[in-house]
Design an enzyme around this catalytic site. Sequence first.
Site, PDB file in Angstrom:
ATOM      1  CE1 TYR A   1      -8.290   2.076   0.500  1.00 32.86           C
ATOM      2  CE2 TYR A   1      -7.342  -0.007   0.401  1.00 32.86           C
ATOM      3  CZ  TYR A   1      -7.351   1.106   0.648  1.00 32.86           C
ATOM      4  OH  TYR A   1      -6.466   1.586   1.750  1.00 32.86           O
TER       5      TYR A   1
ATOM      6  CE1 TYR B   1      -3.642   5.005   2.302  1.00 31.29           C
ATOM      7  CE2 TYR B   1      -1.705   3.618   3.112  1.00 31.29           C
ATOM      8  CZ  TYR B   1      -3.120   3.745   3.053  1.00 31.29           C
ATOM      9  OH  TYR B   1      -4.007   2.949   3.531  1.00 31.29           O
TER      10      TYR B   1
ATOM     11  CG  ASP C   1       4.223   5.322   7.248  1.00 30.79           C
ATOM     12  OD1 ASP C   1       4.729   4.027   7.278  1.00 30.79           O
ATOM     13  OD2 ASP C   1       3.322   5.690   6.965  1.00 30.79           O
TER      14      ASP C   1
ATOM     15  CE  LYS D   1       1.040  -2.232   3.890  1.00 27.45           C
ATOM     16  NZ  LYS D   1       0.998  -0.818   3.935  1.00 27.45           N
TER      17      LYS D   1
HETATM   18  C1  LIG Z   1       0.056   0.223   4.406  1.00 28.46           C
HETATM   19  C2  LIG Z   1       0.495   1.271   4.926  1.00 28.46           C
HETATM   20  C3  LIG Z   1      -0.008   1.915   6.164  1.00 28.46           C
HETATM   21  C4  LIG Z   1      -1.453   1.613   6.862  1.00 28.46           C
HETATM   22  O1  LIG Z   1      -1.299   0.362   7.339  1.00 28.46           O
HETATM   23  P1  LIG Z   1      -2.489  -0.403   7.833  1.00 28.46           P
HETATM   24  O2  LIG Z   1      -2.047  -1.558   8.395  1.00 28.46           O
HETATM   25  O3  LIG Z   1      -3.302  -0.740   6.356  1.00 28.46           O
HETATM   26  O4  LIG Z   1      -3.402   0.474   8.451  1.00 28.46           O
HETATM   27  C5  LIG Z   1       0.633   3.234   6.532  1.00 28.46           C
HETATM   28  N1  LIG Z   1       1.657   3.810   5.711  1.00 28.46           N
HETATM   29  C6  LIG Z   1       2.236   3.157   5.000  1.00 28.46           C
HETATM   30  C7  LIG Z   1       3.454   3.623   4.319  1.00 28.46           C
HETATM   31  C8  LIG Z   1       1.706   2.011   4.300  1.00 28.46           C
HETATM   32  O5  LIG Z   1       2.146   1.352   3.127  1.00 28.46           O
END
Ligand SMILES: *Cc1c(COP(=O)(O)O)cnc(C)c1O
Length: 428
Positions: free
Chosen positions: A21, A149, A243, A272
Amino acid sequence: MPQNTQDYPFDPAQHHVWRPYTQMKTTPAGLPVASAEGVRIKLEDGRELIDGVSSWWTVCHGYRHPHIIDAVKAQLDEVPHVMLGGLTHAPAERLAARLAALTPGDLNHVFFCESGSVSVEIAMKIAMQSWINRGVSGRTQFLAFKGGYHGDTLATMSVCDPEEGMHALFAGGLQRQIIAELPVDDEATEALDTLMTKHGASLAGVVTEPLVQGAGGMRFHSPETLKRLRALCDKHGLPLILDEIMTGFGRLGTMFACEKAGVVPDIMTVSKALTGGTLPLAAAIASSRLFNDFWSDDAGAALMHGPTYMGNPAACAAANASLDLFETEPRLEQVAQIEDAFARLLPHARGVSGVVDVRWQGAIGVIEMRGLPDLDGLKACFVDSGVWVRPFGNIIYLMPPFIITADDLERLIRSTVDVTRSWAERHF
Ligand SMILES: *Cc1c(COP(=O)(O)O)cnc(C)c1O
């Protein structure tokens, strides 16, 4: 087209690493890190920063927790990597069983991959193919939400907020999805119900982040909103993909955010903090009901996916060790203490010029600004004051490692508010 590197207005040798970014022309170079320990990032020039970001929300136990480091070292001595096609290994088997036990409801089937974005893609693929396997055609679209996102790959961009997800920039290159308002009240719930009826026959599933939309602006919504969404998915027979890549593993004070609403998704994505920020690993965890749609004598009904490094043993060992720490150390209590500190100290940012909202939940603290002009300047001020804080959009946020001490946390929050105040006085 220039033939020699000297024909370019930059020195290629200075820019081998193309950064995330980042406008490479105008953004200062990254700060070289020498080491990291606990909540501290040590720079090569000797400065130490208190980490308020947990390295993009991964490092929940702090850097280099010895239990995780030892587990990874031991695994490297046995088998660092082996393919999961046709072979298996204890770290992946154990981790999958533990995730199945830890997640609510009948989320029993863990499909591993290496990144969050890809886990969301896999979740979308599971939802789509489950319809195909049941003999239903035409269900290829997803319903997702403004402010959401879900990643940076092409399919996940299509379910992000249309502006943040750069839908306009990549117009024509992204699958067209249905992007709606979250059912935050009765009116929005009715509107969503109508929308789901209208697009019913083309929808494969619904995707959202539970209780907090992260990279789209750190916006919280209520457990009731998530319950309404679950009810609408049930009514319309659609799988709900939650997610939990940001929220999973304690960030909001429960292991998974959906627990706070008593909602069980059909597929959950995690990444994460899964390995405690040690190695890349992600997973799409599906319900037995969806898994059953792939259970067949027909090889063509198999889930057609298989990332090369899926279930990497070293990464699974890190994740298993991270889960141990949730069992043996008081992580969720620490999150509650972080929430208390936010409640005590973050309101000092209210009344600072340019601040439009101050909010927090669990170990997420947010100062929303009217704007953030000279963002690089602000970031530099944070570094100068000894904290690692990375604002984006209009948002200054804190998501520290859970193991942060009360003293460090107070310093982090106070520095963040003080820097914001003095910077805002110059800009608003
Ligand atoms: C960071 C994130 C993603 C993407 O994960 P990457 O490992 O960067 O591809 C998808 N969804 C959410 C909610 C996120 O915080």
